[in-house]
Design a protein around this motif. Structure first.
Motif, PDB file in Angstrom:
ATOM      1  N   LEU A  87       0.824  -1.205   0.000  1.00  0.00           N
ATOM      2  CA  LEU A  87       0.000   0.000   0.000  1.00  0.00           C
ATOM      3  C   LEU A  87       0.857   1.253   0.000  1.00  0.00           C
ATOM      4  O   LEU A  87       2.075   1.196   0.214  1.00  0.00           O
ATOM      5  N   ASP A  88       0.179   2.397  -0.213  1.00  0.00           N
ATOM      6  CA  ASP A  88       0.834   3.703  -0.097  1.00  0.00           C
ATOM      7  C   ASP A  88       1.521   3.831   1.254  1.00  0.00           C
ATOM      8  O   ASP A  88       1.072   3.247   2.238  1.00  0.00           O
ATOM      9  N   GLY A  89       2.568   4.631   1.302  1.00  0.00           N
ATOM     10  CA  GLY A  89       3.215   4.923   2.573  1.00  0.00           C
ATOM     11  C   GLY A  89       4.048   3.776   3.110  1.00  0.00           C
ATOM     12  O   GLY A  89       4.394   3.777   4.289  1.00  0.00           O
ATOM     13  N   GLY A  90       4.351   2.775   2.300  1.00  0.00           N
ATOM     14  CA  GLY A  90       5.187   1.675   2.739  1.00  0.00           C
ATOM     15  C   GLY A  90       4.489   0.643   3.597  1.00  0.00           C
ATOM     16  O   GLY A  90       5.128  -0.223   4.169  1.00  0.00           O
ATOM     17  N   HIS A  91       3.180   0.718   3.721  1.00  0.00           N
ATOM     18  CA  HIS A  91       2.433  -0.259   4.512  1.00  0.00           C
ATOM     19  C   HIS A  91       2.205  -1.517   3.686  1.00  0.00           C
ATOM     20  O   HIS A  91       1.910  -1.445   2.498  1.00  0.00           O
ATOM     21  N   ASP A  92       2.332  -2.664   4.326  1.00  0.00           N
ATOM     22  CA  ASP A  92       2.086  -3.954   3.692  1.00  0.00           C
ATOM     23  C   ASP A  92       1.085  -4.734   4.528  1.00  0.00           C
ATOM     24  O   ASP A  92       1.087  -4.628   5.750  1.00  0.00           O
ATOM     25  N   MET A  93       0.249  -5.500   3.853  1.00  0.00           N
ATOM     26  CA  MET A  93      -0.695  -6.387   4.541  1.00  0.00           C
ATOM     27  C   MET A  93      -0.500  -7.788   3.982  1.00  0.00           C
ATOM     28  O   MET A  93      -0.622  -7.993   2.774  1.00  0.00           O
ATOM     29  N   THR A  94      -0.190  -8.747   4.855  1.00  0.00           N
ATOM     30  CA  THR A  94      -0.040 -10.131   4.435  1.00  0.00           C
ATOM     31  C   THR A  94      -1.356 -10.859   4.675  1.00  0.00           C
ATOM     32  O   THR A  94      -1.904 -10.818   5.775  1.00  0.00           O
ATOM     33  N   LEU A  95      -1.865 -11.499   3.628  1.00  0.00           N
ATOM     34  CA  LEU A  95      -3.157 -12.174   3.679  1.00  0.00           C
ATOM     35  C   LEU A  95      -2.972 -13.662   3.440  1.00  0.00           C
ATOM     36  O   LEU A  95      -2.089 -14.066   2.686  1.00  0.00           O
TER      37      LEU A  95
END
Length: 154
Positions: free
Chosen positions: A80-88
């Motif tokens: 995501l924007d801003g260096g955020h990551d989500m692991t699903l």
């Protein structure tokens, strides 16, 4: 073992397998005949976002905020924007129908990118901010057709 038991067992197993096939075919027909895109809601407001479960709540993510989705085995990482990551805990194949096809493009067996977030491409690499995403030979033609290319600048 009693021969009658074996015949009864074989018959019940075959009936169960046939019923499972019928249910699977019915589910596929419903998915094909459903209005709109597969996996896409009919509400136009919700066609520009996705809800992703994060602990106990569902977080709304606008498609604009997603840079790309990367496959990590049986998991996916949404960058995501801003260096955020989500692991699903979903595969890329399970996530693909939920993403709006007008925003996203499969460029590799392990990557789906947001076409609006592509900054440049160099050879077989797409540049999205500091990230470099490879483009496979299989998907290169489709990727190149998506770009509006003027020519070389001197």
């Amino acid at each position: 073992m009693d021969e009658r038991f074996l015949l009864r067992y074989r018959h019940s197993f075959a009936a169960h397998a046939a019923r499972r096939r019928q249910l699977r075919q019915a589910e596929m027909q419903m998915a094909v005949s459903a209005p709109g895109d597969a996996g896409q809601p009919e509400n136009p407001v919700l066609q520009h976002s996705i809800f992703i479960k994060e602990k106990e709540r569902f977080r709304k993510i606008d498609f604009k905020a997603i840079l790309f989705v990367e496959a990590l085995g049986s998991y996916c990482c949404v960058h995501l924007d801003g260096g955020h990551d989500m692991t699903l805990s979903f595969t890329l194949a399970e996530i693909t129908p939920k993403l709006n096809a007008s925003f996203f493009l499969r460029v590799h067996r392990s990557y789906i990118v947001n076409m609006d977030r592509i900054d440049a491409f160099i050879g077989n690499m797409l540049c999205i901010g500091p990230h470099r995403i490879p483009v496979s030979k299989q998907h290169r033609g489709q990727v190149m057709r998506q770009f509006n290319i003027l020519g070389s600048s001197k």
